[in-house]
Design a protein around this motif. Structure first.
Motif, short mmCIF file in Angstrom:
data_model
loop_
_atom_site.label_atom_id
_atom_site.label_comp_id
_atom_site.label_asym_id
_atom_site.label_seq_id
_atom_site.Cartn_x
_atom_site.Cartn_y
_atom_site.Cartn_z
N THR A 1 0.84 -1.20 0.00
CA THR A 1 0.00 0.00 0.00
C THR A 1 0.86 1.24 0.00
O THR A 1 1.96 1.26 0.56
CB THR A 1 -0.94 0.02 1.22
N CYS A 2 0.32 2.25 -0.64
CA CYS A 2 0.93 3.57 -0.63
C CYS A 2 -0.21 4.58 -0.52
O CYS A 2 -0.91 4.86 -1.50
CB CYS A 2 1.76 3.80 -1.88
N PRO B 1 -11.06 5.73 0.36
CA PRO B 1 -11.16 7.17 0.65
C PRO B 1 -10.14 7.66 1.67
O PRO B 1 -10.03 8.86 1.91
CB PRO B 1 -12.57 7.31 1.22
N ALA B 2 -9.41 6.75 2.31
CA ALA B 2 -8.42 7.13 3.31
C ALA B 2 -7.24 6.16 3.20
O ALA B 2 -7.25 5.21 2.38
CB ALA B 2 -9.02 7.08 4.72
N GLU B 3 -6.23 6.40 3.98
CA GLU B 3 -5.03 5.58 3.91
C GLU B 3 -5.35 4.14 4.29
O GLU B 3 -6.04 3.87 5.27
CB GLU B 3 -3.95 6.13 4.85
N ILE B 4 -4.80 3.21 3.51
CA ILE B 4 -5.04 1.78 3.73
C ILE B 4 -4.21 1.33 4.93
O ILE B 4 -3.01 1.63 5.02
CB ILE B 4 -4.70 0.98 2.47
N SER B 5 -4.86 0.59 5.82
CA SER B 5 -4.18 0.18 7.05
C SER B 5 -3.64 -1.24 6.98
O SER B 5 -2.62 -1.54 7.60
CB SER B 5 -5.14 0.30 8.25
N ALA C 1 -7.90 -8.65 0.10
CA ALA C 1 -8.73 -7.76 0.91
C ALA C 1 -7.88 -6.61 1.40
O ALA C 1 -6.75 -6.80 1.85
CB ALA C 1 -9.34 -8.53 2.08
N SER C 2 -8.43 -5.41 1.33
CA SER C 2 -7.74 -4.21 1.81
C SER C 2 -8.72 -3.40 2.65
O SER C 2 -9.92 -3.36 2.37
CB SER C 2 -7.21 -3.37 0.64
N ALA C 3 -8.20 -2.74 3.69
CA ALA C 3 -9.05 -2.00 4.63
C ALA C 3 -8.47 -0.62 4.84
O ALA C 3 -7.25 -0.43 4.88
CB ALA C 3 -9.16 -2.74 5.96
N SER C 4 -9.39 0.35 4.99
CA SER C 4 -8.97 1.73 5.25
C SER C 4 -10.03 2.40 6.10
O SER C 4 -11.09 1.83 6.39
CB SER C 4 -8.80 2.50 3.94
N GLY C 5 -9.77 3.64 6.50
CA GLY C 5 -10.75 4.43 7.20
C GLY C 5 -11.84 4.90 6.27
O GLY C 5 -11.82 4.66 5.05
N SER D 1 -11.24 2.07 12.86
CA SER D 1 -10.12 1.55 12.08
C SER D 1 -10.19 0.04 12.05
O SER D 1 -10.89 -0.58 12.85
CB SER D 1 -8.78 2.00 12.67
N VAL D 2 -9.48 -0.53 11.11
CA VAL D 2 -9.36 -1.98 10.98
C VAL D 2 -7.91 -2.35 11.22
O VAL D 2 -7.01 -1.90 10.49
CB VAL D 2 -9.83 -2.46 9.59
#
Length: 1709
Positions: free
Chosen positions: A1095-1096, A1117-1121, A1133-1137, A1167-1168
């Protein structure tokens, strides 16, 4: 830079009104007279006694002049045949006042910690005939120019703050005193100054020179420290006339010499520019060093063209010390919070954090520390050093700064004790007659502007072994010694003692005492009790109020060896315990004794509560403030503590008890071996500095040591001539050879480990074959090595390729080179030149080979030289003369040939080996005894020095591998043969030709293994290019998004985003630089398919590691955690705010093969933290953060929510059981939670079992987990432990300390476990035996868990993926770096890296082939614009780089490309891009430097700071010749320079430039710097908006000249309206306004397309077509777009948000 009111110079006599004598003082014969030469009034000070006739400024010593100018100019003339003295009181940055004195009364240079005395001797010259108007022979008027900054830096290593006071003493005439930051040349006229890069003396300061005469014929100019090369004996020297010196600076007539060569460090000076540097260093910046053993210093001034600065300065920083004691092993104390231990190691004081084992240092003592004390609040540390008279230091314990340094009235201090309030310090020692003396100092004002004051002194005839200040009354003290116990009291400035009546106990030898601690904070004096112990085992309890012995007890050993265990006794016959120390807490008394036991007794001494046996006599004990731990030291050099709750003894430090003679390092295991005069051989872990093994020989002393390069074997040579081989696996002797008859003096192995060589004092040389563990002798040659040579680490040397062997012999005047395999003599070189200093023949001392590519052999000689020879021919290549005043026993040259180390007395010297015209070495002190050995660590990142202790130094210089980032061969080298990159337009950019290599095949080349052949292939692979570096694009890609996200696949060639109505977009994303180190588990790699993603920011970057091509998956919509890849590698699977504060977090499900987002799910509110797929990929578990604490299960078939559970406490990680899809586990705060999934049709229910962490583990939080072999579960803790659970029984059966900080990552595969910690340590563990340990239950021990490998990365480990064998993998860190790790090679190679902090500027080369970025992480990086690969990196530690400028193309110097970088400390550094080196460091500002720009000809630099000052400097001279204060009070935000014809504006000049400041003001200037012309053209002011409009924080004020119309400038900033203002300089009015949606945070203008780019804090970028007025908006940045820059050709646009850099291709509008 001086304060504004002192610039450009200050007339001291006028400012302080000396003629009124109100702010100054005069004493004795001081009068105003008229001087005929100067034709004006001067002050005459005369008298037979200099101290009684003087002028003093200020009037009293309690006042301060506060003059901050760097240079002091004293215009004076000594009276004939008379003595004079000039005293200067100079204050340092740490508040220390240093007296600097100059006098012709002094005969030699003298130095103390607070006083420098310089001799000033005048010798008359023979006057020349035929000169008109010559002054008569005798003393002349002299301009004494003192560089106060360099004087303190060079001679005391202190930082200059200001001039506090001046005293001018008889006999002399003085005209005036001046201070300035400018270096004036008194002999240069204004006409000459306009033509030369010199600053003439102002008219007010200048001496009158009659027409037709020369300044040099009438006056003398003395510049000190001198800056032109002369013989070392000339300390304070004059400048010569132009005819003599060949330069513009000069004077003639009188020679000013020193009687004796000054022994001090050498300053680096050039004729007109000064680079701040000092080559005497301690390990901490700003530490004062009281030098007693001084090194020769030629005070030289070199030509600017040949002077090579040794950078960085310092190049070494002390990281760790192995050692304890030195003068005494009784000095070790706890800090007030019990978190650290303070103890001395010879001349260094070490603070060791018990939990992390990190060290910090107090440096400054030059002899062994004999005593130390820490006050009750751990705010003030006192220390004394051995030697007469004893020097004491008071330190600020929190910052490490030295607050006070003073000499003690005692000649030797053995004990120090603080009162709890830190206001009183008492010390015990001996006076010069040998009598015992007690001194009390008042220390309450230390650190508050005051000094330590002697309150009282007392002598006593009683022996004192221990002394303590009472905890209940700081005016009371107690001492004990041979046959006496004294109670002391301080009252009325008098220190009195009262002996205690001991009765029959007066014959006892008392060794230590301690006051009884109160149970609560209130303790009355009447209840004060004192415990005193004796050598015979007696413990006396004394009532301090009544001064009587209350109880006497005698302690006996617990039991007699071999006999029955008796009952504890307090009285009886027989030998008692020889008590050496005791310490008392409110409940127990800790006793240390000479039998090696630490015992804990109750205060009634009824029985032993706890005891611990040591390897030597216990010398001191100390109970921690909380009473739970007992610190103990031994006379054998051990330091540790007993943890009473757990009954575990932890060793903190071990030490040799005698000087270290030799050392050797081993690469694979990171180990260090040392031999010492204490007859031990010890093996240390370089990473932890802990001892691993030791071998002791009581009869045979070890002399030399070396490791086998490839096997776990150690070779050691002994005084009997034996050479023994030790196995490090079984800790036993493998083989012993006795082919030598004398002491083994040298021992070395070839790099491939095939051969071993040893030499002895009888002259024999032995060769061994090491092909097998049973090392055998091949041949022994007699009388080839120099006889009677002492054992030295550098007595034998083997070349880097292992083909050559060099040694001193057969005589000490020759060096022989042999073939290592055949022992055939290839070369014999004589070094027997006559040493003129001693009149003796020179002899060789030590030898060292350089890298094989150079073919150099270095030889140190007895005449203080290091000779560099050609190893093939024996011809001398170069010579380093005067390297030290004595022989250097050890040499080491780094593998890249950059640095040369040498052991030089008690110092370590580092030479810049590459630069032949080196200005000299950097010198590092800290050892209290001569350094015996120096070497580089196996990874070349550290330096080791051994003598009294073992010092580990970090190398701060950017290594060649780091400069050629990410690895491989160097990208640039300051030597012949360096290639050049062709600039796209200029054709000669001066950049290094060799591009940055990608990860080489050793890393290895094929990270992804294809499961099937590519389309059209036959399954074979082309291996023709395996020997070349693979192509990996270091840049990642990121796209701006509109409101609707396109889910179509994206190629790495660029992302073209859809626009409403089909409108063609002006921007297309080309590259993104960076990796998000803020996430966790946000990188995945599948080795068998080659899928690699990370992620970037808001993007998922999918990269092909074979070709370097990338795909970008936008949408978040936000930085991926975090990320998770299914086991089939088909779903990601990717998660973000969320998109807003109220919106839930987004989890996106991606089809890996198509690159499409298939589903969007959301549930978590904040957050996740983690995602995980079940083993059958049917379920996805998601873990929420602290805000919602929810665990949810999702069906991957329908992406529906299956189950959600609210967690009772924070949970940090979750994982499915890979062997059972119905079981998952999560870990968190103090517990492991096991979940069992029970499925009933479509419904899933969760059964939970929570198991707390056992107290034995002692972990507050579990931070990571992974499943091992069934049924094992590994969990990492926040304290650095790894605990192992049996999931079938839900119990923890094993734990071990895997690191000293939190374990953030665990991975298991194939009976190997990888752990990653918050300190960046990545460790590989062999855990195959853990399954067997499970059967032992609680009896399992962690000794079967072995660490195989360790790597240290650049930040905390947050993500990792390895192959099934755990041989190779990719690891991500918080520094924003992705590393490729190969355990087989033990290497780590950088794959992806961006700036780790905010990017502050982007600039471009004139030919647009490269760009440069600067960041708050202190780095300046140069990138290739074609590939966005890193080419060069300049790193400045502990500073932020806030602004940057690239020099324009110069017609006269097309190859000179330079970068000007401004830093947070106000310094300006000039970097040469072609030579990859720093050319100049200057400090034109005292505040943060915020803007910098070159003039159009590149010869002048304009810089602005946070205080609103603009400085104009010349890099060629290093001088600031103009300061503009028009914007003072507001930070400078922009400086823009353009080359315009200013005639249209009604002004003259070649440059037109503007300055914008934070108070919404813009000034426009015209200048011609060659003529020193600068004129204000226009001044613009803009109104400030209300705070509500800007959310309380004003946006920056930015301005730029319009590139397509020279009469226009554009401005954005806070105002009444959000707009771009276009101002016409010719019409003097605003001609246009462009409305904006928000206040702008960045601005850039293009030339070819007439585009205007504006960035906003609302994460948006707007492009405005100024020709048509149309706009386009781009959104998608994570944070404020604080930077946007068009390239000069407008082909590219760079934008930055925090540390992410986006590169856009600009389409024609």
């Amino acid at each position: 830079m001086a304060r504004a009111w002192q610039h450009p110079f200050l007339n001291v006599f006028r400012y302080f009104r000396v003629d009124e004598w109100k702010r100054s003082a005069k004493e004795g014969d001081v009068a105003v007279v008229t001087d005929k030469t100067l034709k004006g009034a001067v002050y005459r000070i005369r008298g037979s006694v200099s101290a009684a006739n003087y002028i003093q400024l200020p009037k009293t010593s309690t006042q301060s002049l506060g003059l901050t100018g760097r240079y002091l100019y004293v215009l004076f003339r000594p009276l004939p045949s008379k003595h004079f003295v000039i005293h200067l009181d100079v204050s340092t940055e740490d508040g220390q006042v240093i007296r600097v004195s100059f006098s012709n009364l002094f005969k030699e240079f003298k130095s103390t910690a607070t006083w420098l005395q310089f001799p000033f001797i005048l010798e008359a010259r023979t006057l020349q005939r035929g000169l008109v108007g010559l002054a008569t022979a005798g003393p002349r008027w002299t301009c004494l120019q003192l560089d106060l900054q360099d004087i303190l830096l060079v001679y005391l290593n202190r930082r200059y703050s200001h001039l506090k006071g001046i005293r001018l003493c008889a006999s002399l005439l003085v005209r005036n005193l001046y201070t300035s930051d400018l270096c004036f040349e008194p002999a240069v006229t204004r006409t000459q100054g306009a033509k030369l890069p010199l600053t003439p003396m102002p008219r007010e300061m200048a001496f009158p020179v009659p027409t037709g005469e020369s300044w040099h014929d009438r006056y003398i100019h003395v510049r000190f420290p001198s800056d032109r090369s002369k013989v070392p004996s000339e300390l304070i020297q004059e400048s010569r006339s132009p005819s003599e010196a060949g330069g513009p600076v000069g004077s003639a007539g009188t020679q000013v010499k020193a009687c004796r060569a000054v022994q001090a460090p050498k300053p680096f000076l050039t004729p007109w520019a000064q680079v701040e540097a000092s080559d005497v260093h301690t390990a901490a910046a700003g530490t004062h060093v009281l030098t007693q053993e001084l090194a020769e210093v030629p005070v030289a001034r070199e030509d600017a063209s040949s002077c090579k600065r040794f950078l960085p300065d310092p190049v070494l920083r002390l990281k760790g010390v192995i050692g304890f004691g030195g003068h005494s092993t009784r000095q070790a104390v706890w800090t007030a919070d019990g978190a650290a231990v303070v103890y001395p190691c010879h001349s260094v004081i070490i603070v060791l954090l018990v939990g992390t084992r990190e060290q910090r240092f107090f440096l400054g003592h030059t002899d062994k520390v004999s005593a130390l004390a820490l006050d009750g609040g751990s705010s003030l540390l006192a220390s004394a050093q051995a030697g007469a008279p004893s020097v004491m230091r008071l330190w600020d314990f929190q910052t490490g700064g030295c607050l006070s340094l003073f000499r003690s009235p005692m000649h030797a201090i053995c004990s120090l004790s603080f009162a709890d309030s830190r206001a009183l310090l008492c010390g015990v020692g001996k006076d010069h007659h040998g009598r015992t003396m007690v001194v009390a100092w008042g220390t309450g004002q230390v650190g508050l502007g005051g000094e330590a004051v002697v309150l009282a002194k007392a002598h006593t005839d009683f022996d004192i072994q221990a002394f303590r200040v009472a905890c209940f009354d700081e005016t009371r003290m107690a001492s004990c010694g041979q046959g006496s116990v004294l109670l002391w009291r301080l009252r009325g400035g008098v220190l009195r003692s009262c002996p205690v009546d001991l009765g029959e106990n007066h014959v006892l030898h008392f060794t230590d005492l301690a006051f009884k601690q109160a149970q609560d904070s209130c303790q009355e004096t009447s209840a004060a009790m004192l415990f005193v112990c004796s050598h015979s085992g007696h413990v006396l309890e004394i009532d301090c109020r009544r001064v009587v012995v209350k109880r006497v007890r005698r302690l006996f050993p617990t039991w007699t060896l071999g006999g029955p265990r008796p009952q504890k006794q307090t009285f009886g016959s027989g030998p008692g315990i020889a008590i050496s120390s005791l310490s008392v807490s409110p409940t127990v008394c800790a006793v240390g004794s000479e039998d090696g036991y630490l015992r804990l007794w109750p205060l009634d001494f009824s029985s032993v509560l706890l005891e611990a046996e040591h390897e030597g006599p216990v010398s001191s004990v100390s109970v921690s403030p909380d009473g739970l731990r007992v610190l103990s030291t031994t006379s054998s050099g051990h330091l540790g503590f007993l943890d009473t709750p757990s009954r575990v003894y932890r060793m903190l430090a071990r030490s040799h008890t005698a000087p270290v003679l030799a050392l050797a390092t081993e690469q694979r295991r990171g180990q260090l071996a040392t031999v010492s005069r204490d007859r031990t051989v010890r093996i240390w872990d370089l990473a932890t500095l802990q001892q691993l093994y030791d071998f002791t020989s009581s009869e045979d002393a070890p002399c030399a040591v070396t490791f086998h390069p490839t096997r776990p074997t150690l070779f050691c040579g002994f005084s009997s001539g034996a050479v023994r081989s030790f196995s490090l696996e079984v800790a036993e002797v493998l083989v012993e050879h006795k082919c030598h008859r004398g002491d083994v003096t040298g021992l070395i192995a070839t790099p491939d480990g095939r051969l071993l060589f040893s030499a002895c004092r009888q002259g024999s040389l032995a060769q061994y074959s090491c092909a097998d563990p049973q090392c055998r002798i091949l041949r022994v040659a007699a009388d080839v090595v120099c006889r009677d040579a002492p054992a030295m680490p550098s007595s034998l040397a083997v070349s880097g390729d292992g083909c050559l062997l060099a040694f001193v012999g057969p005589s000490r005047h020759t060096v022989t080179v042999m073939g290592s395999a055949s022992l055939d003599e290839l070369l014999r070189v004589g070094v027997s030149t006559l040493d003129p200093a001693s009149g003796r023949l020179d002899s060789a001392v030590a030898v060292c080979f350089g890298p094989a590519a150079l073919g150099h052999l270095l030889v140190s000689t007895s005449s203080n030289r290091v000779v560099v020879l050609d190893a093939a021919s024996g011809h001398m290549v170069r010579e380093l003369p005067g390297v030290h005043h004595g022989p250097c026993p050890s040499l080491a040259l780094s593998e890249d040939a950059r640095f040369l180390l040498m052991a030089a007395g008690r110092a370590v010297k580092v030479w810049d080996y590459v630069t032949k015209a080196s200005s000299g070495p950097q010198v590092y002190i800290g050892h209290s005894e001569p350094v015996q050995a120096v070497t580089f660590s196996p990874d070349q990142q550290q330096v080791l020095s051994a003598g009294d202790a073992i010092f580990l130094w970090d190398i701060l210089a950017t290594t060649e591998s780091e400069q050629s980032f990410p690895g491989g061969s160097p990208a640039c080298e300051a030597g012949p043969g360096t290639g050049q990159l062709e600039d796209a337009e200029s054709g000669a950019s001066g950049l290094p030709q060799q591009p940055v290599p990608k990860p080489s095949p050793a890393s290895p080349p094929w990270l992804g293994i294809c499961a099937r052949p590519p389309k059209g292939g036959d399954g074979t692979r082309d291996t023709s290019n395996l020997g070349t570096p693979r192509t990996t694009c270091l840049a990642s890609h990121k796209a701006f998004m509109l409101a609707k996200v396109s889910c179509s696949p994206h190629s790495a060639e660029g992302t073209s985003l859809p626009t409403p109505g089909g409108e063609r977009r002006w921007l297309r994303l080309k590259a993104v630089v960076g990796y998000s180190g803020n996430g966790r588990a946000n990188m995945v790699w599948k080795p068998d398919t080659g899928f690699f993603a990370y992620t970037c920011g808001r993007l998922v970057v999918v990269e092909d590691l074979h070709s370097g091509t990338q795909q970008l998956w936008p949408g978040h919509p936000a930085e991926i955690s975090t990320l998770a890849l299914s086991h089939s590698a088909q779903v990601l699977a990717s998660a973000s705010g969320g998109s807003s504060m109220d919106a839930p977090c987004q989890i996106r499900i991606w089809d890996v093969s198509a690159g499409l987002c298939q589903h969007l799910i959301s549930y978590h509110s904040t957050s996740v933290l983690a995602l995980a797929f079940s083993p059958d990929d049917r379920l996805l578990v998601t873990l929420g953060g602290r805000g919602d604490r929810t665990l949810t299960l999702w069906s991957m078939a329908t992406c529906d929510l299956v189950s959600s559970t609210r967690l009772p406490e924070p949970v940090y990680s979750v994982a499915f059981n890979p062997w059972d899809a119905s079981e998952l586990t999560c870990v968190g705060q103090g517990a492991v939670t096991f979940w069992l999934l029970q499925q009933h049709g479509a419904d899933v229910s969760l059964q939970v079992h929570r198991e707390p962490v056992p107290e034995a583990v002692g972990a507050g939080e579990l931070t990571s987990l992974c499943y091992g072999a069934p049924p094992l579960l590994y969990c990492g803790t926040s304290s650095g432990q790894v605990c192992v659970w049996d999931t079938s029984a839900s119990r923890c059966f094993l734990a071990w300390e895997a690191d000293n900080s939190g374990i953030g990552l665990l991975l298991f595969s194939g009976f190997r476990l990888v752990s990653g910690s918050n300190t960046g340590r990545l460790r590989l563990w062999a855990v195959g035996a853990v399954s067997e340990l499970r059967r032992k239950g609680s009896g399992a021990r962690s000794s079967s868990v072995l660490m195989e490998r360790e790597l240290v990365l650049d930040g905390a480990v947050v993500s990792a993926s390895f192959d099934d064998s755990v041989d190779m993998g990719i690891v991500g860190t918080t520094a924003g770096t992705l590393w490729f790790v190969s355990w087989a090679e033990g290497t780590s190679t950088r794959l992806i890296s961006g700036h780790r902090s905010k990017v502050n500027e982007v600039v471009f080369s004139p030919g647009e082939s490269h760009c440069a970025t600067c960041s708050e992480d202190g780095s300046v990086r140069v990138w290739s614009l074609a590939s966005m690969e890193l080419v060069i990196q300049f790193q400045v530690l502990n500073q932020s780089c806030l602004c940057l400028a690239w020099s324009p193309a110069c017609c006269g110097h097309p190859k000179q490309q330079r970068l000007a970088a401004g830093y947070g400390d106000g310094s300006l550094r000039i970097f040469s891009v072609s030579r990859t080196a720093m050319e100049l460091k200057m400090r034109p500002h005292t505040a943060v430097l915020t803007a910098v720009a070159f003039s159009t000809d590149g010869q002048t630099v304009l810089s602005g700071d946070k205080d609103g000052l603009v400085a104009v400097s010349r890099p060629c001279t290093g001088m600031t010749f103009r300061v503009l204060s028009d914007h003072q009070g507001a930070p400078i935000s922009t400086i823009d320079v353009t080359h315009k014809k200013c005639g249209d504006l009604g002004v003259e000049g070649t440059d037109l430039w503007l300055v914008a400041s934070g108070d919404q003001r813009v000034s426009v200037w015209a200048s011609d710097w060659l003529r020193n012309h600068c004129e204000l053209v226009d001044w613009l002011s803009f109104p400030t908006p209300a705070a509500a409009e800007t959310r309380g924080q004003l946006p920056p004020s930015l301005a730029a000249f319009c590139p397509w119309d020279g009469a226009l400038l554009m401005y954005v900033g806070p105002g009444v309206y959000k707009e771009v203002i276009i101002y016409n300089l010719c019409q003097k009015q605003v001609v246009e306004k462009i409305p904006l949606p928000f206040f702008a945070t960045s601005l850039s203008l293009s030339l070819g397309t007439r585009l205007l780019a504006v960035g906003f804090a609302e994460c948006m970028l707007r492009l405005v077509d100024c020709a048509t007025g149309t706009t386009q908006d781009f959104a998608g940045h994570d944070s404020a777009v604080h930077l946007c820059r068009f390239t000069p050709s407008t082909r590219l646009l760079f934008t930055a948000a925090h540390n992410e850099i986006l590169v856009w291709e600009v389409a024609s509008c």
